[in-house]
Motif scaffolding. Structure first.
Motif, PDB file in Angstrom:
ATOM      1  N   ALA A  83      42.708  -0.149 -22.018  1.00  0.00           N
ATOM      2  CA  ALA A  83      42.292  -0.819 -21.303  1.00  0.00           C
ATOM      3  C   ALA A  83      41.956  -1.683 -19.748  1.00  0.00           C
ATOM      4  O   ALA A  83      42.942  -1.429 -18.832  1.00  0.00           O
ATOM      5  N   ALA A  84      41.721  -2.573 -20.010  1.00  0.00           N
ATOM      6  CA  ALA A  84      41.010  -3.199 -19.285  1.00  0.00           C
ATOM      7  C   ALA A  84      42.392  -4.409 -18.847  1.00  0.00           C
ATOM      8  O   ALA A  84      42.626  -4.491 -17.428  1.00  0.00           O
ATOM      9  N   GLN A  85      43.389  -5.013 -19.712  1.00  0.00           N
ATOM     10  CA  GLN A  85      44.532  -5.307 -20.018  1.00  0.00           C
ATOM     11  C   GLN A  85      45.555  -4.734 -18.837  1.00  0.00           C
ATOM     12  O   GLN A  85      45.884  -5.186 -17.429  1.00  0.00           O
ATOM     13  N   GLU A  86      45.585  -3.271 -18.542  1.00  0.00           N
ATOM     14  CA  GLU A  86      46.391  -2.545 -18.009  1.00  0.00           C
ATOM     15  C   GLU A  86      45.673  -2.242 -16.582  1.00  0.00           C
ATOM     16  O   GLU A  86      46.532  -2.188 -15.753  1.00  0.00           O
ATOM     17  N   VAL A  87      44.548  -2.594 -16.399  1.00  0.00           N
ATOM     18  CA  VAL A  87      44.283  -2.374 -15.415  1.00  0.00           C
ATOM     19  C   VAL A  87      44.646  -3.868 -14.564  1.00  0.00           C
ATOM     20  O   VAL A  87      44.451  -3.855 -13.197  1.00  0.00           O
ATOM     21  N   LEU A  88      44.366  -5.019 -15.639  1.00  0.00           N
ATOM     22  CA  LEU A  88      44.711  -6.230 -14.942  1.00  0.00           C
ATOM     23  C   LEU A  88      46.028  -6.695 -14.670  1.00  0.00           C
ATOM     24  O   LEU A  88      47.020  -6.907 -13.683  1.00  0.00           O
ATOM     25  N   ARG A  89      46.706  -5.625 -15.544  1.00  0.00           N
ATOM     26  CA  ARG A  89      48.204  -5.364 -14.798  1.00  0.00           C
ATOM     27  C   ARG A  89      48.818  -4.969 -13.538  1.00  0.00           C
ATOM     28  O   ARG A  89      49.817  -4.974 -13.363  1.00  0.00           O
ATOM     29  N   ALA A  90      47.953  -3.759 -13.478  1.00  0.00           N
ATOM     30  CA  ALA A  90      48.272  -2.824 -12.209  1.00  0.00           C
ATOM     31  C   ALA A  90      47.933  -3.983 -11.061  1.00  0.00           C
ATOM     32  O   ALA A  90      48.724  -3.749 -10.348  1.00  0.00           O
ATOM     33  N   ALA A  91      46.873  -4.464 -11.309  1.00  0.00           N
ATOM     34  CA  ALA A  91      46.416  -5.364 -10.444  1.00  0.00           C
ATOM     35  C   ALA A  91      47.194  -6.101  -9.844  1.00  0.00           C
ATOM     36  O   ALA A  91      47.686  -6.838  -8.493  1.00  0.00           O
ATOM     37  N   VAL A  92      47.792  -6.570 -10.545  1.00  0.00           N
ATOM     38  CA  VAL A  92      48.835  -7.678 -10.330  1.00  0.00           C
ATOM     39  C   VAL A  92      50.048  -7.680  -9.891  1.00  0.00           C
ATOM     40  O   VAL A  92      50.924  -8.085  -8.572  1.00  0.00           O
ATOM     41  N   ASN A  93      50.344  -5.995 -10.376  1.00  0.00           N
ATOM     42  CA  ASN A  93      52.207  -5.772 -10.017  1.00  0.00           C
ATOM     43  C   ASN A  93      51.786  -5.436  -8.453  1.00  0.00           C
ATOM     44  O   ASN A  93      52.388  -5.460  -8.067  1.00  0.00           O
ATOM     45  N   ARG A  94      50.189  -4.932  -8.687  1.00  0.00           N
ATOM     46  CA  ARG A  94      50.123  -4.692  -6.658  1.00  0.00           C
ATOM     47  C   ARG A  94      50.090  -5.582  -5.841  1.00  0.00           C
ATOM     48  O   ARG A  94      49.867  -5.644  -4.666  1.00  0.00           O
TER      49      ARG A  94
END
Length: 197
Positions: free
Chosen positions: A176-187
């Motif tokens: 889940a933490a990796q998904e949050v990081l991916r969403a932040a990078v995409n944002r």
């Protein structure tokens, strides 16, 4: 023949265990000697002062993170590579969990101890510099970096720090933490029209 690097590394492992168990306040040459089974003189040969002990512990954290980051596939699409660099720092296995607990002990004490703030600063500066470099490279490739590379690096690092604490506390799992990081990078990054990653 004595392998001095190996013996010093063994001492730093002892220091890490003591930090994880008791925090930084209990770190003394005497405690390290007692726990390692070495004499105080032998400990001082490798780590002559308390400051040297703490610097070595912080430096080992930085080295471990650097090793993990270097293992990231450099041929991956740019955004995937950035997410992988961030994810490499998350406490996803026993070794990086221990390193993260040591890092957290430094962070906890750094606010009131200038010397510890300097040691912890090693960990902050190195990762921050790398993130700025990666984001600057992505900007040069045509990605739009929201707020610019320096600001985006701070935001990603702050998010990573918080996620690390949440993973250590068992509030968020590593996936889940990796998904949050991916969403932040995409944002924070907008792909150029011709980019494929």
């Amino acid at each position: 023949m004595v392998d001095h690097r190996q013996r010093r590394d063994e001492l730093i492992d002892v220091v890490w265990r003591l930090i994880v168990e008791d925090g930084l306040a209990g770190i003394t040459i005497r405690r390290v000697a007692e726990r390692s089974g070495w004499s105080s003189g032998a400990v001082r040969h490798y780590l002559p002062t308390r400051e040297a002990i703490l610097d070595a512990a912080a430096q080992r954290v930085a080295e471990l993170i650097e090793e993990r980051i270097k293992a990231v596939d450099a041929s991956a699409p740019p955004l995937d590579a950035l997410v992988a660099v961030l994810a490499a720092v998350l406490p996803t296995d026993e070794q990086i969990q221990r390193a993260s607990l040591v890092w957290l002990a430094f962070v906890g004490q750094a606010a009131s101890d200038a010397g510890l703030a300097d040691a912890q600063g090693i960990l902050y500066r190195d990762l921050n510099q790398l993130l700025v470099e990666l984001l600057t490279m992505l900007a040069a490739m045509g990605f739009q970096v929201d707020g610019g590379p320096a600001s985006a690096a701070v935001e990603l690092q702050a998010m990573l720090d918080g996620l690390t604490v949440h993973v250590l506390l068992g509030r968020v799992d590593a996936d889940a933490a990796q998904e949050v990081l991916r969403a932040a990078v995409n944002r924070l990054l907008t792909r150029p029209p011709e980019a494929d990653g």
